[in-house]
Design an enzyme around this catalytic site. Structure first.
Site, short mmCIF file in Angstrom:
data_model
loop_
_atom_site.label_atom_id
_atom_site.label_comp_id
_atom_site.label_asym_id
_atom_site.label_seq_id
_atom_site.Cartn_x
_atom_site.Cartn_y
_atom_site.Cartn_z
N HIS A 188 9.01 1.21 3.30
CA HIS A 188 10.10 1.22 4.27
C HIS A 188 10.96 -0.02 4.04
O HIS A 188 10.69 -0.81 3.10
CB HIS A 188 9.54 1.28 5.69
N ALA A 245 4.03 4.02 0.93
CA ALA A 245 4.74 4.56 2.10
C ALA A 245 5.82 3.55 2.48
O ALA A 245 5.90 3.07 3.61
CB ALA A 245 3.80 4.86 3.26
N ARG A 278 5.69 -11.55 7.11
CA ARG A 278 5.07 -12.22 8.26
C ARG A 278 4.65 -11.22 9.33
O ARG A 278 3.99 -11.60 10.29
CB ARG A 278 6.03 -13.27 8.82
N HIS A 309 9.27 -3.42 3.35
CA HIS A 309 8.83 -3.63 1.97
C HIS A 309 10.03 -3.93 1.07
O HIS A 309 9.96 -4.81 0.20
CB HIS A 309 8.15 -2.37 1.44
N MET A 328 0.84 -1.20 0.00
CA MET A 328 0.00 0.00 0.00
C MET A 328 0.88 1.26 0.00
O MET A 328 0.40 2.35 0.32
CB MET A 328 -0.94 0.00 1.21
#
Ligand code: AMP
Length: 275
Positions: free
Chosen positions: A11, A9, A126, A14, A7
């Site tokens: 960091h 934004a 996870r 990701h 989604m």
């Protein structure tokens, strides 16, 4: 081709998924879409952090080949859209109890992305443990030719799981939020010392988490695949793994985290990058 649904934004959590995707496929696709159907009307959809230009630079830095970032929800939800994907049992407990239609939205958007992008591999974190199990169940049940990969949680140096929602935390809330990984770590330590009573393990985590959080939705010990909570009075078998999952508010910010007892060795891995 490997897909990393997000989604935005973005960091390091990701980016770790994207690096893993890079290792597993010739072509890496990332989707960036704040999916309206997984938010309840009272949730933070409108104020969810959005930074497409910054995200694109981060994707490029880890070698993502293609970013799918529809600017209008109608690309994925055509006028009159009504079809939904349900994974009722895996979605029922934990997050499902507090966010009733959340996983319906998650499964539906992932199905749409899988259908459009046709990846052979899909990489998830996870950190959103139940989400990973919901998607794995859906892929199995709908006979999708996709390998679902789950990557361990990337954390800040003090243990807080990276999350786009951490941006909502004030300085003092950010400090208090440490009780969440500290509580999970206390339960991991107790498990390593031989504690197998699931009520005791949850209580150990809860006692620490209570010290810094405003409200706790749940601290629950559950089966790691089915995500069904262990009934009260359960004693784990010697080699049994168990999911210990938490959702709690720090100020107005709702954070989730988890560990799998029996898999985490010693202290939680507080790496900022995948090993
Ligand atoms: P989101 O953008 O929050 O929907 O997350 C997109 C993907 O990144 C999901 O598969 C998440 O589980 C994963 N993710 C989010 N935070 C982390 C983290 N700290 N470590 C690893 N994966 C994460």
């Amino acid at each position: 081709m490997a897909l990393v649904p997000t989604m935005g934004a973005l960091h390091e959590g990701h980016l770790a998924l994207m690096r893993e995707a890079r290792r597993r496929a010739h072509t890496v696709v990332t989707s960036i879409f704040v999916n309206p159907t997984q938010f309840a009307p009272t949730d933070d959809f409108a104020r969810y952090p959005r930074d497409l230009q910054g995200d694109l630079a981060k994707c490029a830095s880890v070698g993502v080949d293609l970013v799918f970032a529809p600017l209008d929800a109608s690309v994925l939800y055509p006028a009159g859209d009504e079809t939904r994907v349900l994974v009722p049992l895996t979605a029922r407990h934990l997050e499902g109890e507090f966010r009733p239609h959340h996983f319906e939205g998650v499964a539906t958007i992932c199905m749409k992305l899988f259908q459009l992008i046709t990846p052979e591999v899909a990489v998830f974190g996870r950190k959103d443990y139940q989400q990973l199990q919901v998607i794995a169940r859906m892929v199995k049940d709908l006979l999708l030719p996709i390998e679902v990969v789950g990557l361990h949680t990337i954390r800040e140096a003090d243990g807080l799981a990276l999350s786009s929602r951490n941006a909502y935390l004030s300085f003092s809330e950010r400090t208090r939020a440490r009780v969440i990984p500290n509580g999970l770590r206390a339960a991991v330590d107790a498990y390593e010392m031989g504690e197998r009573d699931t009520d005791a393990l949850s209580r150990i985590a809860r006692t620490v988490i209570e010290r810094g959080t405003t409200a706790i939705d749940y601290v629950t010990c559950a089966h790691p695949q089915s995500v069904v909570p262990h009934p009260r009075g359960t004693t784990l078998g010697e080699g049994d793994h168990a999911l210990l999952a938490v959702a709690a508010r720090v100020g107005n910010t709702r954070l989730i985290d988890n560990v799998v007892l029996g898999e985490e060795r010693g202290p939680l891995i507080f790496a900022t990058e995948a090993p």
